[in-house]
Write an enzyme that holds these catalytic residues in place. Structure first.
Site, PDB file in Angstrom:
ATOM      1  CE  LYS A 122      -4.497   0.643   0.101  1.00 31.62           C
ATOM      2  NZ  LYS A 122      -5.536  -0.233  -0.441  1.00 31.62           N
TER       3      LYS A 122
HETATM    4  P1  NAD Z   1     -12.885   7.500  -2.667  1.00 26.66           P
HETATM    5  O1  NAD Z   1     -11.975   8.573  -2.172  1.00 26.66           O
HETATM    6  O2  NAD Z   1     -13.169   7.389  -4.108  1.00 26.66           O
HETATM    7  O3  NAD Z   1     -14.291   7.584  -1.895  1.00 26.66           O
HETATM    8  C1  NAD Z   1     -14.416   7.680  -0.505  1.00 26.66           C
HETATM    9  C2  NAD Z   1     -15.838   8.122  -0.212  1.00 26.66           C
HETATM   10  O4  NAD Z   1     -16.057   8.118   1.201  1.00 26.66           O
HETATM   11  C3  NAD Z   1     -16.165   9.533  -0.700  1.00 26.66           C
HETATM   12  O5  NAD Z   1     -17.475   9.551  -1.242  1.00 26.66           O
HETATM   13  C4  NAD Z   1     -16.120  10.353   0.586  1.00 26.66           C
HETATM   14  O6  NAD Z   1     -16.907  11.529   0.515  1.00 26.66           O
HETATM   15  C5  NAD Z   1     -16.700   9.350   1.557  1.00 26.66           C
HETATM   16  N1  NAD Z   1     -16.445   9.624   2.977  1.00 26.66           N
HETATM   17  C6  NAD Z   1     -15.303  10.005   3.580  1.00 26.66           C
HETATM   18  N2  NAD Z   1     -15.512  10.144   4.894  1.00 26.66           N
HETATM   19  C7  NAD Z   1     -16.820   9.835   5.114  1.00 26.66           C
HETATM   20  C8  NAD Z   1     -17.650   9.782   6.272  1.00 26.66           C
HETATM   21  N3  NAD Z   1     -17.171  10.076   7.477  1.00 26.66           N
HETATM   22  N4  NAD Z   1     -18.938   9.417   6.145  1.00 26.66           N
HETATM   23  C9  NAD Z   1     -19.443   9.102   4.925  1.00 26.66           C
HETATM   24  N5  NAD Z   1     -18.710   9.119   3.792  1.00 26.66           N
HETATM   25  C10 NAD Z   1     -17.416   9.492   3.895  1.00 26.66           C
HETATM   26  O7  NAD Z   1     -12.260   6.131  -2.099  1.00 26.66           O
HETATM   27  P2  NAD Z   1     -12.558   4.660  -2.616  1.00 26.66           P
HETATM   28  O8  NAD Z   1     -11.512   4.278  -3.599  1.00 26.66           O
HETATM   29  O9  NAD Z   1     -13.999   4.538  -2.954  1.00 26.66           O
HETATM   30  O10 NAD Z   1     -12.226   3.822  -1.301  1.00 26.66           O
HETATM   31  C11 NAD Z   1     -13.164   3.674  -0.249  1.00 26.66           C
HETATM   32  C12 NAD Z   1     -12.727   2.520   0.634  1.00 26.66           C
HETATM   33  O11 NAD Z   1     -12.655   1.321  -0.151  1.00 26.66           O
HETATM   34  C13 NAD Z   1     -11.343   2.680   1.270  1.00 26.66           C
HETATM   35  O12 NAD Z   1     -11.352   2.073   2.535  1.00 26.66           O
HETATM   36  C14 NAD Z   1     -10.434   1.880   0.337  1.00 26.66           C
HETATM   37  O13 NAD Z   1      -9.248   1.424   0.976  1.00 26.66           O
HETATM   38  C15 NAD Z   1     -11.360   0.745  -0.011  1.00 26.66           C
HETATM   39  N6  NAD Z   1     -11.002   0.037  -1.250  1.00 26.66           N
HETATM   40  C16 NAD Z   1     -10.966   0.700  -2.443  1.00 26.66           C
HETATM   41  C17 NAD Z   1     -10.658   0.014  -3.618  1.00 26.66           C
HETATM   42  C18 NAD Z   1     -10.671   0.678  -4.959  1.00 26.66           C
HETATM   43  O14 NAD Z   1     -10.554  -0.047  -5.980  1.00 26.66           O
HETATM   44  N7  NAD Z   1     -10.820   1.991  -5.048  1.00 26.66           N
HETATM   45  C19 NAD Z   1     -10.364  -1.357  -3.552  1.00 26.66           C
HETATM   46  C20 NAD Z   1     -10.411  -2.014  -2.304  1.00 26.66           C
HETATM   47  C21 NAD Z   1     -10.738  -1.286  -1.172  1.00 26.66           C
END
Ligand code: NAD
Length: 429
Positions: A122
């Site tokens: 990561k």
């Molecule tokens: P992103 O930045 O695209 O989206 C994050 C979202 O969470 C945004 O809509 C933001 O406004 C919202 N958010 C932040 N704080 C918040 C709160 N307190 N309450 C409600 N909403 C809130 O990120 P992402 O890529 O969608 O990743 C989200 C999660 O998924 C992370 O934990 C990441 O590690 C995990 N993840 C992502 C991927 C991927 O392919 N992008 C893969 C595996 C895991």
């Protein structure tokens, strides 16, 4: 039970317990539990608790007004025994080396559980992307890549998007690496746009995996099952679309700007268009508003946390009324909350299973590159489904046979496979 500790790499570790340190403690706790069940010896436990490589870098960034700021960046390769490292890069103000280490460890178990031949990594940069202009973001991304260049590469460690990064970031990373190499290296990243070097709809792969996991866990027909989603970003927004396509009613969604609800089902595409236009779901007129906490406590069939770590805690878990939690986010549930939810009979499909779709499609992307061929989106989807369902069913079987939760079972399988690879390879020298 022995408690695992990881040697700290920054002075911050001795200050008050940061959210990152809490995430790492939770990750070590899960490893500890699995190691106990697998009866691993102390040396192997220490190997698995310790990242193979952990690089902290200072990233100078020239601001639009001529000032120069310096932000901290990290790339942690937790384990590469089963294959080259893979893992996202996150831009978030709270990111520290502990958080990145915890997330890298989760990637190791996730790849092993899915049976894809990768290790876990990561990366992260401690900054708020919303506070930087597009040019500043590009400069900081390219400089970060230059700093971590010695340890990344298609055969070593392949970055992907995560919180605060997107396809544009991935393209800058790929381009910076390629410029340094002197020739195009599309395989240095995954999760970029289709051209150059990306798989069709890799961006939605994690969310398609979330849908597969949710439907498998629900059993029966998804028609009319109610869903609340925390986080409307790269994982949460497409997950809403895919679950609605499957017949579920997505009744509530939150992001960092607020939370909205429509008991008869939100128009997901309309909400997404609103969110893209205004910067968030807040103020969406075709729904009522509710608080962030209320969303987590709604009486729905499925709750999908898809935002940040530690959303469901021991304190608010007692008020969770969903029967099923499908973790789109990494580590959204603390170990204390896990105990409360298990006692209450809530099924939790853990992150390392539920959000594995992204890394699985990266693997399928790599397979296509190696064979110089292209599968259709339908073929990729069928393979993704096969791998996800196998991983789900294996986890459910271990869970039922051993009388443990799906999270504990997923860790027993993931940690067990990595331990097996360590034993097979032996220790050099
Ligand atoms: P992103 O930045 O695209 O989206 C994050 C979202 O969470 C945004 O809509 C933001 O406004 C919202 N958010 C932040 N704080 C918040 C709160 N307190 N309450 C409600 N909403 C809130 O990120 P992402 O890529 O969608 O990743 C989200 C999660 O998924 C992370 O934990 C990441 O590690 C995990 N993840 C992502 C991927 C991927 O392919 N992008 C893969 C595996 C895991």
């Amino acid at each position: 039970m022995r408690t695992l500790t990881v040697p700290s790499t920054t002075p911050a570790a001795t200050a008050s317990v940061s959210p990152g340190r809490q995430a790492l403690d939770a990750a070590l706790f899960q490893l500890d539990q699995a190691a106990d069940r697998l009866d691993l010896d102390d040396s192997l436990r220490t190997m698995l608790a310790t990242p193979r490589r952990s690089l902290a870098v200072s990233v100078p960034v020239r601001r639009e007004d001529g000032r120069m700021d310096v932000v901290q960046g990290f790339r942690v390769q937790h384990n590469t025994t089963r294959g080259p490292a893979r893992g996202g890069i996150r831009f978030h103000p709270r990111t520290d080396v502990h958080e990145v280490t915890a997330l890298a460890m989760g990637m190791t178990w996730k790849c092993a559980l899915a049976g894809v031949p990768y290790g876990g990594a990561k990366g992260g940069v401690s900054l708020d992307p919303a506070s930087l202009s597009a040019r500043e973001l590009e400069r900081v991304t390219r400089r970060y890549v230059n700093e971590v260049l010695p340890i990344i590469g298609p055969e070593r460690d392949v970055p992907a998007p995560d919180v605060g990064t997107d396809e544009r970031t991935i393209t800058w990373i790929m381009d910076t690496y390629s410029v340094n190499a002197g020739y195009p290296v599309p395989g240095v990243t995954t999760g970029g746009p289709v051209t150059p070097g990306g798989a069709p709809d890799r961006a939605g792969a994690t969310s398609r995996g979330v849908r597969i996991a949710a439907l498998r866990a629900l059993g029966g027909s998804p028609e009319g099952r109610t869903v609340a989603i925390q986080g409307f970003g790269k994982v949460g927004a497409p997950a809403a679309r895919y679950l609605a396509d499957a017949g579920c009613l997505v009744v509530a969604v939150s992001d960092r700007t607020g939370a909205v609800i429509d008991r008869s089902g939100l128009d997901v595409d309309d909400l997404r268009a609103w969110s893209e236009e205004t910067g968030g779901v807040r103020g969406y007129r075709r729904a009522d508003t509710l608080s962030w906490e209320e969303l987590l406590e709604l009486d729905v069939d499925v709750l999908v946390p898809a935002a940040m770590e530690g959303a469901i805690t021991e304190e608010n878990a007692v008020r969770v009324r969903a029967g099923l939690i499908v973790e789109g986010a990494s580590s959204p549930t603390t170990p204390g909350a896990d105990r409360v939810l298990a006692d209450a009979g809530v099924t939790v499909v853990p992150d390392i299973l539920a959000n594995a779709g992204g890394v699985i499609v990266s693997y399928l992307e790599w397979l296509q590159d190696m064979q110089a061929r292209r599968w259709s989106a339908r073929e990729v989807d069928a393979r993704l489904r096969g791998i996800m369902e196998d991983a789900f069913d294996t986890t459910a079987t271990v869970s039922a046979e051993c009388g443990i939760t799906l999270r504990q079972a997923a860790h027993v399988i993931g940690v067990g496979r990595v331990a097996e690879a360590h034993r097979a390879r032996g220790l050099h020298p």
